[in-house]
Design an enzyme around this catalytic site. Structure first.
Site, short mmCIF file in Angstrom:
data_model
loop_
_atom_site.label_atom_id
_atom_site.label_comp_id
_atom_site.label_asym_id
_atom_site.label_seq_id
_atom_site.Cartn_x
_atom_site.Cartn_y
_atom_site.Cartn_z
N HIS A 93 -4.34 -16.61 7.90
CA HIS A 93 -4.66 -15.45 8.75
C HIS A 93 -5.94 -14.83 8.19
CE1 HIS A 93 -3.56 -11.73 11.04
NE2 HIS A 93 -4.29 -11.18 10.10
N HIS A 116 -0.05 -6.53 2.27
CA HIS A 116 -1.31 -6.21 1.59
C HIS A 116 -1.39 -4.75 1.17
CE1 HIS A 116 -1.95 -5.39 5.89
NE2 HIS A 116 -2.96 -4.60 5.59
N GLU A 158 -6.39 2.78 6.72
CA GLU A 158 -6.26 2.25 8.09
C GLU A 158 -5.46 3.20 8.97
OE1 GLU A 158 -4.33 -1.56 7.72
OE2 GLU A 158 -5.38 -2.01 5.88
N HIS A 192 -1.97 3.80 7.14
CA HIS A 192 -1.77 3.15 5.84
C HIS A 192 -3.01 3.45 5.02
CE1 HIS A 192 0.59 0.58 8.76
NE2 HIS A 192 1.50 1.13 7.99
N HIS A 202 1.71 -2.40 2.88
CA HIS A 202 2.32 -2.54 4.20
C HIS A 202 2.22 -3.99 4.63
CE1 HIS A 202 -1.93 -1.53 4.79
NE2 HIS A 202 -1.89 -2.13 5.95
FE FE2 Z 1 -3.38 -3.16 7.02
#
Ligand code: FE2
Length: 437
Positions: A296, A339, A345, A369, A375
């Site tokens: 990803h 992560h 964010e 976050h 998260h």
């Molecule tokens: Fe994130």
């Protein structure tokens, strides 16, 4: 889903290029910016979006030819915006380093009485307008068109992300219309008003105190891809014909709100040229790049616009979207990984489902976050993706986005006390077991 309404308005194409437009043929002076007498005896007026001496590639300004210069206005009186619009982060607040999420913010029963300005609610903010750094993340909940009210934000440019209902944005430079799935950016200091043709409307706003949004560098991607400049649309010159039309001009200036009466419409620009203008963009035109082998990728490949800070590659704010796309990666956990990021964010959902939180994150809601707050996929998403048959899969009918900032977002009192905080949010990871064998 986004509405099927098509915008029939006329636009000029491009991002930050030299637009030129006149509502009346011949209104734009040729060969010079301020002739002794401009065509039709219009007043030339300059608006700059960068310091005069900013490097050429960052230099933004436009020349407006108008029936009265903007300096003609009544005296400003303090104005109390009806919503909960805050400026900058309140660092006296101690906020636990936990993930936060909000259920969709409900439209108030009296939405029909509330316009775009009074309906603005700040969920989180960082930085400071006076030091020209940071952003605020707002949600507007409104149902009333601004009619004879105009707004000008001296603190910031504004990135508008409608989630429910179209916005018709009348600006000094002309009219833009956006629907959910589209966005608009209004530069700092440009006067505008918002009409709500669909009635009760909700959406997100990034108020950017820092460097103006621009297209990100493309590096090895090359000369095409992500948001292409030609897909941005600036308005054509348009002015309100009625001469004597009293307006209230609301101004945000250093985090405070002021209102002044004017005897005439501020939308009196008959022609303009330059590279500073409001623009709209349809996220359906975003050329999405992803992995065609494995893993990803970092979400920076989804950056639509970036507001750089003084540290290269470390944005004051990135506007990032998660649009419909194919997932084809082999032997890969396809949703976002778990992560902790140095960046903070703020996330919203325009429509559909977000793949890391298929059930819990709803359109019109938000999540936050902050720096180094761990998260990732919730339990359900983890189970599903860990066991999925990895056929090519289309993530469709979805549009999530992030305002990602190098500065920690500080939630407001409204966000923590009034807005529908999802107090069970952290529980979505509680069932992740130790599967070690
Ligand atoms: Fe994130």
């Amino acid at each position: 889903m986004s509405s099927s309404h098509t915008d029939q308005r006329q636009y000029q194409s491009g991002f930050g290029n030299e637009y030129a437009t006149e509502a009346v043929p011949g209104a734009l002076p040729r060969g010079r910016n301020s002739p002794q007498r401009a065509p039709f005896d219009l007043y030339p007026e300059l608006i700059s979006g960068s310091a005069f001496t900013a490097p050429r590639h960052e230099n933004r300004r436009s020349w407006l030819y108008r029936r009265r210069p903007s300096v003609v206005a009544g005296r400003y009186q303090p104005y109390r915006a009806g919503g909960d619009w805050r400026t900058g982060g309140d660092r006296t607040q101690a906020i636990a380093p936990e993930p936060l999420r909000w259920h969709p913010l409900p439209l108030p029963a009296n939405a029909a009485d509330i316009d775009f300005i009074d309906g603005m609610h700040t969920l989180a903010a960082n930085g400071d307008a006076d030091t020209q750094s940071g952003v605020a993340a707002h949600i507007y909940l409104a149902g009333r068109s601004m009619d004879r009210r105009a707004f000008v934000n001296a603190d910031a440019e504004m990135l508008l992300v409608p989630q429910q209902g179209r916005l018709v944005i009348t600006s000094e430079m002309g009219v833009l219309e956006i629907k959910p799935g589209e966005i608009a950016v209004v530069p700092r200091g440009v006067v505008f008003k918002v009409a709500l043709p669909d009635g009760a409307s909700r959406g997100y706003v990034c108020e950017n105190y820092g460097a103006q949004f621009r297209l990100p560098e493309l590096g090895p991607i090359g000369s095409n891809g992500l948001a292409n400049a030609r897909d941005f649309q600036a308005p054509v010159a348009a002015f309100e014909h009625e001469g004597a039309m009293p307006y209230e001009l609301v101004k945000k200036f250093g985090g405070h709100f002021w209102a002044a009466p004017t005897s005439h419409s501020p939308f009196n620009v008959v022609a303009w040229h330059g590279n500073l203008a409001p623009v709209k963009y349809d996220t359906a035109n975003f050329m999405t790049i992803g992995s065609i082998s494995f893993d990803h990728p970092d979400p920076s490949i989804f950056t639509v616009l970036t507001s750089p800070s003084d540290t290269p590659g470390t944005a004051n704010c990135d506007f990032v979207i998660f649009p419909p796309r194919w997932l084809v990666m082999e032997n890969t956990f396809r949703p976002p990984w778990y992560h902790r990021n140095v960046m903070s964010e703020f996330m919203g959902l325009v429509y559909g489902e977000y793949d890391a939180k298929p059930g819990g994150f709803k359109p019109g809601g938000a999540s936050l976050h902050n720096a180094m707050v761990p998260h990732g996929p919730d339990e359900e998403a983890f189970e599903k993706a860990s066991n999925a048959d990895l056929k090519p899969q289309k993530l469709d009918n979805t549009l999530a986005f992030m305002f990602e900032s190098r500065w920690r977002f500080i939630p407001t009192g409204f966000a923590l006390q009034t807005a529908p905080l999802d107090t069970d949010y952290a529980d979505c990871w509680a069932g992740l077991k130790d599967n070690f064998r």
